[in-house]
Design a protein around this motif. Structure first.
Motif, short mmCIF file in Angstrom:
data_model
loop_
_atom_site.label_atom_id
_atom_site.label_comp_id
_atom_site.label_asym_id
_atom_site.label_seq_id
_atom_site.Cartn_x
_atom_site.Cartn_y
_atom_site.Cartn_z
N GLY A 157 0.75 -0.98 0.26
CA GLY A 157 0.41 0.20 0.74
C GLY A 157 0.69 1.36 0.16
O GLY A 157 0.24 2.26 -0.78
N LYS A 158 1.70 0.96 0.92
CA LYS A 158 2.64 2.09 0.66
C LYS A 158 3.36 2.27 -0.25
O LYS A 158 3.42 3.76 -0.65
N ASN B 139 2.60 1.90 -3.12
CA ASN B 139 1.31 1.95 -4.14
C ASN B 139 0.80 3.84 -4.12
O ASN B 139 0.90 4.50 -5.66
N ARG B 140 0.92 4.19 -2.98
CA ARG B 140 0.70 5.53 -2.81
C ARG B 140 1.76 6.35 -3.09
O ARG B 140 1.48 7.96 -3.88
N ARG C 223 1.80 6.61 -6.90
CA ARG C 223 1.13 7.47 -7.54
C ARG C 223 1.32 9.13 -7.24
O ARG C 223 0.92 10.04 -8.02
N ILE C 224 1.86 9.03 -5.97
CA ILE C 224 2.20 10.53 -6.06
C ILE C 224 2.88 10.62 -7.05
O ILE C 224 3.15 11.97 -7.33
#
Length: 82
Positions: free
Chosen positions: A53-54, A56-57, A60-61
């Motif tokens: 999850g980290k 992927n975040r 995205r940024i």
């Protein structure tokens, strides 16, 4: 998957490989290449979901600022993102 029945995987793989559906047979053959990891993923309680999850975040940024943000701004966005 939620019942942690990794020990049933070999039987399922045999059935999938015997099926007439080529994509399913290909998936089963691919899973056999790393059967220990796949079985552990189905049988054990822990996973890498939080770390993924980290990652992927952060991706995205990075995509959001692609071509517009330098490394300093990207670093700030990652450290202070919600």
């Amino acid at each position: 998957m939620t019942s942690r029945d990794g020990h049933l995987l070999p039987t399922w793989l045999d059935q999938a490989e015997a099926a007439g559906f080529q994509p399913l047979r290909s998936l089963a053959r691919g899973m056999r290449q790393d059967i220990d990891a796949v079985t552990a993923g189905l049988a054990l309680d822990w996973n890498s979901g939080c770390a993924e999850g980290k990652v992927n975040r952060i991706k995205r940024i990075k995509r959001d600022g692609y071509g517009r943000a330098g490394s300093d701004l990207l670093r700030l966005q990652i450290l202070h993102a919600n």
